[in-house]
Design a protein around this motif. Sequence first.
Motif, PDB file in Angstrom:
ATOM      1  N   THR A   1      21.676  71.619  13.922  1.00  0.00           N
ATOM      2  CA  THR A   1      22.355  70.455  14.505  1.00  0.00           C
ATOM      3  C   THR A   1      21.344  69.412  14.967  1.00  0.00           C
ATOM      4  N   PHE A   2      20.284  69.866  15.594  1.00  0.00           N
ATOM      5  CA  PHE A   2      19.243  68.957  16.075  1.00  0.00           C
ATOM      6  C   PHE A   2      18.600  68.194  14.918  1.00  0.00           C
ATOM      7  N   LEU A   3      18.288  68.912  13.840  1.00  0.00           N
ATOM      8  CA  LEU A   3      17.609  68.285  12.700  1.00  0.00           C
ATOM      9  C   LEU A   3      18.519  67.319  11.953  1.00  0.00           C
ATOM     10  N   VAL A   4      19.782  67.670  11.810  1.00  0.00           N
ATOM     11  CA  VAL A   4      20.691  66.878  10.973  1.00  0.00           C
ATOM     12  C   VAL A   4      21.343  65.738  11.751  1.00  0.00           C
ATOM     13  N   ARG A   5      21.773  66.024  12.982  1.00  0.00           N
ATOM     14  CA  ARG A   5      22.569  65.027  13.711  1.00  0.00           C
ATOM     15  C   ARG A   5      21.779  64.195  14.705  1.00  0.00           C
TER      16      ARG A   5
END
Length: 417
Positions: free
Chosen positions: A72-76
């Motif tokens: 989630t951190f990397l994508v969003r």
Amino acid sequence: MLDQFFRRRRVRRRIQRNLLAEALTALADHLGRRGHPEVVLQSYMQAAEHFGYWLRRKGFAAADVNAGTVRTFLVRHLPHCHCPPPHPRAIPLVRAALHQLVLVVHARDPAPQELSLTPLDAITGGFDAHLRTTCGLAVATRRAYGHHVRELLVARYGAGPIDLAALTLADVTAFVAARGARLAPASANAITLAVRSFLRYLRLQGIGDARWVAAVPRAAQWSLATLPRVLTDAELSAFLAAFDRATATGRRGYALALCFTELAMRVGEVARLALEDIDWRAGVLTLAPGKTRRASQLPLPASVAAALADYLQHGRPTTTSRVIFVHHRAPRGQPLGPSGMREDVRRAYRRAGLDARLTGTHVLRHTAATRMLRAGVSLKEIADVLGHRSLDTSAIYAKVDRSALTEVALPWPEGQP
């Protein structure tokens, strides 16, 4: 450990105030033991700090460090991040840093939570266990089979529930035909082998029909129909000269290259080569059981022995590992795997100007076998060196010995009186 890499007190205080303070301290120790350069370690720590800052803002706890929150951190978050510096923004670097953080957190957890397996994971995991315990397949083969089977199940069931009893022969043949249409015969048949093995596994579970295995289509591929790619003498000389033996990594690359070109070893065999496998006095190299599942011995040529000794004495980092070829950068001193060896060979191809038509290590094995045949070694002896159980497998090399073929070729009959 923080004092060693972060000399400014305010930086150490910032790390100690982070939600992941304990994990960050452990991460610094972990990265230091792996041999990461100081600049890389600091970048990884900044990425992990940033992740901890984001977790706190989103209301997560330190226990929520897992693959899901990292994704989630990397994508969003990261592509649209406006957090205060310092922190790296390059996704490959941040992904690598957080991968190490997750490893550290899970290693420190005295009671790690079991990961919930999806139905797809459970099926492919059971199949992999069957391939390992019943079939005795190598790790790389099992991984490839699992990949193809996972693709089959996703193509048939999508994201929905998986009912293996509903799988039909038409589903299987349609998948194999669709995938195989885009591939060379050898690659298409690799899918066929994986799917047939999976169908046999399902029969052991009481699912499907035994007749399905033979019905899975196979691409036409005739034995001995193609020629193995080999290096010419000039190309082989250029390839070996591409390793700078004045450097430690050059000595490593040259030694492992000779294992391919002089001994025709497989990349997995070279990766498993250990110190105790070499009998220096007798000039014998013992190969641990691998693809053939049986140990074998090879004569150790003087050129290979000299290259190995040069690397061990003047190039190999200090390490407790018994494996001969190890990493020279993080994880420093850990065994160098097949992918690292392939990368060494690919770099040498590029430096020698051969990368336009060569990529892997198997061409070096083919080259070694061809050179043996041209030197007068019998096919039986070549088969023994290569670990082939059948002479038919080694017979392909007779087709590339052009000088021998010229001697047995008959003149074309023209007009006879």
